[in-house]
Design a protein around this motif. Structure first.
Motif, mmCIF file in Angstrom:
data_model
loop_
_atom_site.group_PDB
_atom_site.id
_atom_site.type_symbol
_atom_site.label_atom_id
_atom_site.label_comp_id
_atom_site.label_asym_id
_atom_site.label_seq_id
_atom_site.Cartn_x
_atom_site.Cartn_y
_atom_site.Cartn_z
ATOM 1 N N TRP A 155 28.868 119.246 -6.042
ATOM 2 C CA TRP A 155 28.611 119.967 -4.777
ATOM 3 C C TRP A 155 29.669 119.538 -3.779
ATOM 4 O O TRP A 155 29.776 118.352 -3.481
ATOM 5 C CB TRP A 155 27.210 119.543 -4.310
ATOM 6 C CG TRP A 155 26.639 120.264 -3.133
ATOM 7 C CD1 TRP A 155 26.514 119.764 -1.867
ATOM 8 C CD2 TRP A 155 26.071 121.563 -3.109
ATOM 9 N NE1 TRP A 155 25.916 120.689 -1.061
ATOM 10 C CE2 TRP A 155 25.632 121.808 -1.802
ATOM 11 C CE3 TRP A 155 25.921 122.565 -4.075
ATOM 12 C CZ2 TRP A 155 25.043 122.996 -1.409
ATOM 13 C CZ3 TRP A 155 25.320 123.742 -3.694
ATOM 14 C CH2 TRP A 155 24.883 123.958 -2.379
ATOM 15 N N ASN A 156 30.492 120.424 -3.273
ATOM 16 C CA ASN A 156 31.589 119.971 -2.388
ATOM 17 C C ASN A 156 31.230 120.118 -0.903
ATOM 18 O O ASN A 156 30.134 120.596 -0.555
ATOM 19 C CB ASN A 156 32.907 120.684 -2.743
ATOM 20 C CG ASN A 156 32.972 122.067 -2.132
ATOM 21 O OD1 ASN A 156 31.951 122.635 -1.748
ATOM 22 N ND2 ASN A 156 34.168 122.614 -2.022
ATOM 23 N N GLU A 157 32.205 119.754 -0.044
ATOM 24 C CA GLU A 157 31.994 119.767 1.403
ATOM 25 C C GLU A 157 31.767 121.188 1.926
ATOM 26 O O GLU A 157 30.925 121.428 2.793
ATOM 27 C CB GLU A 157 33.256 119.197 2.052
ATOM 28 C CG GLU A 157 33.016 118.414 3.298
ATOM 29 C CD GLU A 157 34.340 117.789 3.743
ATOM 30 O OE1 GLU A 157 34.844 116.891 3.030
ATOM 31 O OE2 GLU A 157 34.861 118.228 4.781
ATOM 32 N N GLY A 158 32.537 122.152 1.357
ATOM 33 C CA GLY A 158 32.393 123.558 1.755
ATOM 34 C C GLY A 158 30.973 124.042 1.494
ATOM 35 O O GLY A 158 30.400 124.799 2.285
ATOM 36 N N ILE A 184 32.043 125.134 -3.397
ATOM 37 C CA ILE A 184 32.266 125.055 -4.843
ATOM 38 C C ILE A 184 31.196 124.129 -5.427
ATOM 39 O O ILE A 184 30.967 123.032 -4.906
ATOM 40 C CB ILE A 184 33.667 124.486 -5.162
ATOM 41 C CG1 ILE A 184 34.742 125.421 -4.583
ATOM 42 C CG2 ILE A 184 33.856 124.308 -6.671
ATOM 43 C CD1 ILE A 184 36.147 124.867 -4.682
ATOM 44 N N PHE A 185 30.507 124.581 -6.457
ATOM 45 C CA PHE A 185 29.591 123.673 -7.154
ATOM 46 C C PHE A 185 29.615 123.968 -8.645
ATOM 47 O O PHE A 185 30.168 124.978 -9.077
ATOM 48 C CB PHE A 185 28.165 123.721 -6.572
ATOM 49 C CG PHE A 185 27.500 125.071 -6.581
ATOM 50 C CD1 PHE A 185 26.890 125.566 -7.721
ATOM 51 C CD2 PHE A 185 27.455 125.842 -5.408
ATOM 52 C CE1 PHE A 185 26.260 126.789 -7.712
ATOM 53 C CE2 PHE A 185 26.824 127.073 -5.399
ATOM 54 C CZ PHE A 185 26.225 127.562 -6.557
ATOM 55 N N ALA A 186 29.056 123.032 -9.427
ATOM 56 C CA ALA A 186 29.039 123.207 -10.881
ATOM 57 C C ALA A 186 27.621 123.025 -11.388
ATOM 58 O O ALA A 186 26.854 122.221 -10.847
ATOM 59 C CB ALA A 186 29.977 122.204 -11.536
ATOM 60 N N LEU A 187 27.283 123.809 -12.414
ATOM 61 C CA LEU A 187 25.942 123.758 -13.001
ATOM 62 C C LEU A 187 26.047 123.327 -14.457
ATOM 63 O O LEU A 187 27.024 123.669 -15.126
ATOM 64 C CB LEU A 187 25.304 125.154 -12.994
ATOM 65 C CG LEU A 187 25.257 125.909 -11.675
ATOM 66 C CD1 LEU A 187 24.709 127.315 -11.921
ATOM 67 C CD2 LEU A 187 24.379 125.160 -10.694
#
Ligand code: ADP
Length: 350
Positions: free
Chosen positions: A34-37, A22-25
């Motif tokens: 930015w997550n662990e996955g 999962i990330f966000a822009l």
């Protein structure tokens, strides 16, 4: 769950530790979260990427502005291209303006591999089935000639030697002819079975009622001889092969008459719509079948009785199954010994 309140901290911790990437822009296409996955999937740690443009991860002309769910490929830190399922959603501020987007990415490599190996296996199965049918066809064909020869010579011996033959020898010659006849019957059935699988299945609109009438006309002599009662519901239009459907009716009704108990056979043909299909059935009041045989009777040459008890070779139901499966349908039996049987099959509705 006492003591747990849904807070922003809790949500962040769930998202951070999620297995999916999962990330966000932001609106500038720069990565802000930015997550662990995502680290596990792409190989970048948060400090490698936060602040960088997302283009680093994108294959070809994929646009992160494209919202919604789709499948594509993305690039990992090592430059490898991996198939992923992507969901981009807009992130809005309190006043409803779009301030960025979030991405949820799932690795579908394993699923893709499974799909490919499944496709490969089913192609392989199709090929080996076709080969087997071809094989049965050739064998059945080639067996006919020597059988005719055997019968012909047995006849000749009987005619030539005539009176000179001892009774015992005549009996033996008869046995040879009977054996050859039986073999011819089996070979003819094997050919029918091989043919049932190789024919193209047309998708004509066919009236089950007309197909049933034709099947009953062919069985007419046996029906009136046995005083058999045949009734039917209003039958539907289906899509498929008219001759094939007639053959199914003929086999199932023929069996319903043959495997009767002490009572006169009473047979009913019914139909019910089930989604995109019609389910048809042939019900009888005959000797029935033990549940442990319910699957096996559809195998070629599988019978539950000797020929002395009931005539036949055991190919009829195997042919029915082939015809029905060619139409994408299923065939099965529900039965209780001595109470009668119902053979069900499904066909695509017209
Ligand atoms: P065949 O009729 O030549 O024996 P089938 O393939 O049509 O071959 O049937 C296979 C076996 O299934 C039969 O030998 C019989 O034991 C059983 N069977 C089929 N139809 C019925 C029925 N209506 N009632 C009872 N048993 C049946």
């Amino acid at each position: 769950m006492r003591g747990l309140t849904v807070s922003n901290d809790l949500l962040v911790s769930i998202v951070l530790s999620n297995n999916d990437a999962i990330f966000a822009l932001d609106r500038d296409r720069r990565i802000r979260f930015w997550n662990e996955g995502a680290t596990n999937l792409f190989g970048y740690a948060p400090h490698d990427l936060v602040g960088e443009r997302v283009d680093l991860l994108l294959d070809r002309a994929m646009k992160p502005e494209r919202l919604g769910h789709f499948e594509t490929t993305m690039r990992t830190k090592t430059g490898m291209s991996i198939p992923v399922s992507v969901r981009f959603s807009a992130i809005r501020d309190a006043s409803g303006d779009v301030v960025g987007s979030s991405a949820l990415i799932r690795d579908v490599v394993a699923r893709k591999h499974e799909e490919i190996s499944l496709r490969r296996r089913s192609a392989e199965l199709e090929r080996s089935n076709a080969e087997l049918e071809q094989f049965a066809h050739v064998i059945a064909h080639d067996l006919q000639e020597p059988l005719r020869t055997m019968k012909g010579f047995a006849d000749l011996i009987e005619k030539d030697a005539g009176e000179a033959l001892e009774e015992h020898t005549v009996v033996l010659l008869d046995r040879i002819v009977q054996g050859a006849n039986r073999m011819q019957e089996l070979v003819a059935d094997l050919l029918d079975y091989a043919r049932a699988g190789t024919q193209q299945t047309p998708s004509d609109v066919i009236g089950c009622e007309e197909a049933l009438e034709s099947a009953l006309a062919d069985l007419e002599a046996a029906i009136s001889e046995g005083g058999v009662v045949v009734t039917h519901d209003e039958l539907p239009l289906v899509r498929g092969d008219r001759v094939g459907l007639m053959e199914v009716f003929e086999n199932l009704i023929g069996n319903a008459m043959k495997f009767h108990g002490p009572d006169v056979p009473v047979i009913h043909i019914g139909a019910e719509r089930r989604g995109p299909e019609w389910c048809l059935w042939v019900r009888d009041n005959g000797i029935g079948i033990g549940s442990r045989f319910a699957e096996r009777i559809f195998e070629p040459f599988r019978r539950l009785h000797t020929r002395a008890e009931y005539s036949g070779t055991g190919i009829g139901l195997a042919i029915c199954r082939k015809i029905v499966e060619r139409h994408g349908g299923r065939i099965w039996v529900e039965s209780e010994p001595e109470k009668g049987s119902t053979f069900f099959f499904t066909l695509p509705a017209a």
